[in-house]
Design an enzyme around this catalytic site. Structure first.
Site, PDB file in Angstrom:
ATOM      1  N   PHE A 180       0.843  -1.196   0.000  1.00  0.00           N
ATOM      2  CA  PHE A 180       0.000   0.000   0.000  1.00  0.00           C
ATOM      3  C   PHE A 180       0.879   1.247   0.000  1.00  0.00           C
ATOM      4  O   PHE A 180       0.683   2.182   0.760  1.00  0.00           O
ATOM      5  CB  PHE A 180      -0.951  -0.003   1.196  1.00  0.00           C
ATOM      6  CG  PHE A 180      -2.155   0.884   1.011  1.00  0.00           C
ATOM      7  CD1 PHE A 180      -3.051   0.652  -0.018  1.00  0.00           C
ATOM      8  CD2 PHE A 180      -2.383   1.959   1.871  1.00  0.00           C
ATOM      9  CE1 PHE A 180      -4.160   1.467  -0.189  1.00  0.00           C
ATOM     10  CE2 PHE A 180      -3.487   2.784   1.703  1.00  0.00           C
ATOM     11  CZ  PHE A 180      -4.379   2.543   0.672  1.00  0.00           C
TER      12      PHE A 180
ATOM     13  N   THR B  95       4.597  -4.646  -4.598  1.00  0.00           N
ATOM     14  CA  THR B  95       5.529  -4.612  -3.477  1.00  0.00           C
ATOM     15  C   THR B  95       6.953  -4.407  -3.983  1.00  0.00           C
ATOM     16  O   THR B  95       7.223  -4.472  -5.175  1.00  0.00           O
ATOM     17  CB  THR B  95       5.480  -5.926  -2.677  1.00  0.00           C
ATOM     18  OG1 THR B  95       5.908  -7.002  -3.513  1.00  0.00           O
ATOM     19  CG2 THR B  95       4.083  -6.207  -2.156  1.00  0.00           C
TER      20      THR B  95
ATOM     21  N   LYS C 150       8.460  -5.584 -12.011  1.00  0.00           N
ATOM     22  CA  LYS C 150       9.313  -6.124 -13.077  1.00  0.00           C
ATOM     23  C   LYS C 150       9.863  -7.498 -12.723  1.00  0.00           C
ATOM     24  O   LYS C 150      10.003  -8.365 -13.591  1.00  0.00           O
ATOM     25  CB  LYS C 150      10.493  -5.180 -13.343  1.00  0.00           C
ATOM     26  CG  LYS C 150      10.113  -3.822 -13.863  1.00  0.00           C
ATOM     27  CD  LYS C 150      11.334  -2.924 -14.031  1.00  0.00           C
ATOM     28  CE  LYS C 150      11.928  -2.507 -12.699  1.00  0.00           C
ATOM     29  NZ  LYS C 150      11.057  -1.611 -11.926  1.00  0.00           N
TER      30      LYS C 150
ATOM     31  N   GLU D 264       1.026  -5.102 -17.638  1.00  0.00           N
ATOM     32  CA  GLU D 264       1.316  -3.998 -18.562  1.00  0.00           C
ATOM     33  C   GLU D 264       2.225  -2.949 -17.942  1.00  0.00           C
ATOM     34  O   GLU D 264       3.116  -2.407 -18.589  1.00  0.00           O
ATOM     35  CB  GLU D 264       0.006  -3.352 -19.010  1.00  0.00           C
ATOM     36  CG  GLU D 264       0.184  -2.212 -20.014  1.00  0.00           C
ATOM     37  CD  GLU D 264       0.791  -2.654 -21.320  1.00  0.00           C
ATOM     38  OE1 GLU D 264       1.945  -2.250 -21.595  1.00  0.00           O
ATOM     39  OE2 GLU D 264       0.146  -3.402 -22.060  1.00  0.00           O
TER      40      GLU D 264
ATOM     41  N   VAL E  15       6.747  -2.291 -17.562  1.00  0.00           N
ATOM     42  CA  VAL E  15       7.776  -1.762 -18.473  1.00  0.00           C
ATOM     43  C   VAL E  15       7.747  -0.235 -18.567  1.00  0.00           C
ATOM     44  O   VAL E  15       8.736   0.427 -18.284  1.00  0.00           O
ATOM     45  CB  VAL E  15       7.642  -2.386 -19.877  1.00  0.00           C
ATOM     46  CG1 VAL E  15       8.642  -1.755 -20.846  1.00  0.00           C
ATOM     47  CG2 VAL E  15       7.869  -3.891 -19.810  1.00  0.00           C
TER      48      VAL E  15
ATOM     49  N   GLY F 117      12.519  13.531  -6.410  1.00  0.00           N
ATOM     50  CA  GLY F 117      11.803  12.274  -6.265  1.00  0.00           C
ATOM     51  C   GLY F 117      11.896  11.342  -7.448  1.00  0.00           C
ATOM     52  O   GLY F 117      11.242  10.299  -7.481  1.00  0.00           O
TER      53      GLY F 117
ATOM     54  N   GLU G 293      15.969   7.093  -6.428  1.00  0.00           N
ATOM     55  CA  GLU G 293      15.983   6.547  -5.075  1.00  0.00           C
ATOM     56  C   GLU G 293      17.240   7.021  -4.339  1.00  0.00           C
ATOM     57  O   GLU G 293      18.178   7.555  -4.939  1.00  0.00           O
ATOM     58  CB  GLU G 293      15.978   5.014  -5.134  1.00  0.00           C
ATOM     59  CG  GLU G 293      14.802   4.413  -5.872  1.00  0.00           C
ATOM     60  CD  GLU G 293      13.502   4.562  -5.112  1.00  0.00           C
ATOM     61  OE1 GLU G 293      13.543   4.817  -3.887  1.00  0.00           O
ATOM     62  OE2 GLU G 293      12.427   4.442  -5.744  1.00  0.00           O
TER      63      GLU G 293
ATOM     64  N   ASP H 124      17.689  -1.621 -14.011  1.00  0.00           N
ATOM     65  CA  ASP H 124      16.236  -1.510 -14.176  1.00  0.00           C
ATOM     66  C   ASP H 124      15.851  -1.734 -15.636  1.00  0.00           C
ATOM     67  O   ASP H 124      14.918  -2.488 -15.946  1.00  0.00           O
ATOM     68  CB  ASP H 124      15.777  -0.124 -13.707  1.00  0.00           C
ATOM     69  CG  ASP H 124      14.321   0.157 -14.026  1.00  0.00           C
ATOM     70  OD1 ASP H 124      13.453  -0.369 -13.314  1.00  0.00           O
ATOM     71  OD2 ASP H 124      14.052   0.905 -14.986  1.00  0.00           O
TER      72      ASP H 124
ATOM     73  N   LYS I 151      13.546  -4.734 -17.980  1.00  0.00           N
ATOM     74  CA  LYS I 151      12.514  -4.367 -18.950  1.00  0.00           C
ATOM     75  C   LYS I 151      12.826  -4.916 -20.337  1.00  0.00           C
ATOM     76  O   LYS I 151      11.920  -5.330 -21.072  1.00  0.00           O
ATOM     77  CB  LYS I 151      12.353  -2.847 -18.983  1.00  0.00           C
ATOM     78  CG  LYS I 151      11.833  -2.283 -17.660  1.00  0.00           C
ATOM     79  CD  LYS I 151      11.785  -0.769 -17.661  1.00  0.00           C
ATOM     80  CE  LYS I 151      11.235  -0.243 -16.346  1.00  0.00           C
ATOM     81  NZ  LYS I 151      11.190   1.239 -16.303  1.00  0.00           N
TER      82      LYS I 151
END
Length: 353
Positions: A11, A99, A128, A152, A155, A209, A212, A223, A227
């Protein structure tokens, strides 16, 4: 009119944004899409877990300023997160998985998806990890249990690259792709063009923002590598694993590299790509590339994502859109639920005929 009971696993920003949409958009969805969403359970490492068979008020979930373990104050709630119990026992039709995931083994999201599919529940996820690492297994589980596994948003956030390629471009024969698939690295490169050095540009991205606290996954291309694996396997029929995709990031680029590119009427971009070779194999890579200004990806700036699909019948088709954002990524989850709803409706119509 159909009501889908959903359980939110995690959440944070994305599932909280989906709850915001549910609080305000359900009447519109009922009218235009033919369904409503009813949250019957939530589990979150910080807040705990709660099950309410009749449904939880989405607005209350969003607006209440819960402290750590705050779900324990709710009827049916606990201060402890119990993802496995929520996934297996909550009266949910759809598990919404959003999560944190370890990029090396896809956990805990792989297990979350596996438990849900084994229990005969649909899964929609923006993660991912489970898609890049365990898609074949999870798709097989979904088929065996007569449910859907949709991803969906894994990516390009809310930008529908997978469904666009598979549905709208069906028959166009996708042969390969190249894309800007990480908004953080693209933002950093743009700020370096404006005169900042790499470290300063990263700090600015963090302050806004976009990045990270540990930006390694973004700026070193990890990352994007996940993808590339997802897209290569989904669109090109490959069976790539992340370790098979060569990967270099943008941290090695200096201000002089940026200046040299500018004098040559080009600019640096972090590009994730894959191509089907003549022998049928598929090769994927992630690397910084110097693109001429007329290249369709060269003008993609800021945190925007874009991908150029190389097709046999149409040539290059470029899709551009947001690659991040809470609401944008929540929309991807909605689009997955729409796909599930439409598939169920088509099956019902076929059976009735």
């Amino acid at each position: 009119m159909t009501i889908y009971n959903i359980a939110l696993i995690g959440f944070g920003g994305v599932n909280r944004a989906l709850a915001e949409l549910i609080a305000t958009k359900n009447p519109l969805w009922e009218r235009d899409l033919g369904f409503r969403l009813n949250i019957v359970a939530v589990s979150d490492l910080h807040l705990g877990s709660v099950i309410s068979p009749n449904g939880l008020d989405a607005r209350t979930l969003v607006e209440a300023n819960f402290a750590k373990g705050g779900f324990g104050q709710l009827s049916g709630g606990s201060a402890e997160a119990d993802n496995e119990t929520i996934i297996k026992t909550a009266p949910a039709d759809i598990i919404v998985e959003a999560t944190f995931t370890n990029p090396k083994d896809g956990e805990p999201a792989v297990s979350h998806c596996r438990w849900a599919l084994q229990a005969g529940k649909h899964v929609v996820t923006t993660n991912k990890g489970p898609v890049a690492i365990a898609a074949a297994e999870l798709k097989a589980l979904a088929r065996a249990n007569g449910v859907h596994f949709e991803y969906e948003g894994s990516v390009m956030s809310g930008t529908p690259v997978i469904r666009m390629a598979e549905k709208t471009l069906a028959g166009a024969e996708v042969k390969g792709f190249e894309g800007i698939l990480n908004g953080t690295s693209n933002f950093v490169l743009g700020r370096m063009e404006a005169g900042l050095d790499f470290a300063t540009a990263v700090r600015e991205a963090q302050a806004l923002g976009y990045a990270e606290a540990d930006p390694t996954a973004d700026v070193e291309g990890f990352d994007v590598r996940l993808k590339v694996v997802i897209l290569a396997n989904e669109l090109l029929g490959a069976s790539l694993r992340p370790e098979e995709v060569a990967c270099t990031g943008i941290s090695g680029l200096s201000p002089s590299d940026i200046e040299t590119a500018a004098t040559a009427n080009s600019r640096w971009k972090l590009i994730g790509s894959a191509v089907r070779n003549a022998d049928g194999t598929v090769t994927g890579s992630v690397s910084s590339k110097q693109l001429p200004l007329e290249h369709p990806l060269a003008s993609v700036n800021g945190a925007t994502n874009a991908i150029s699909l190389n097709t046999e019948l149409l040539g290059s088709v470029t899709i551009t859109g947001p690659g991040a954002g809470r609401i944008e990524t929540a929309y991807a989850l909605l689009s997955d639920i729409v796909a599930i709803h439409n598939a169920r409706a088509a099956t019902a119509t076929k059976e009735a005929a």
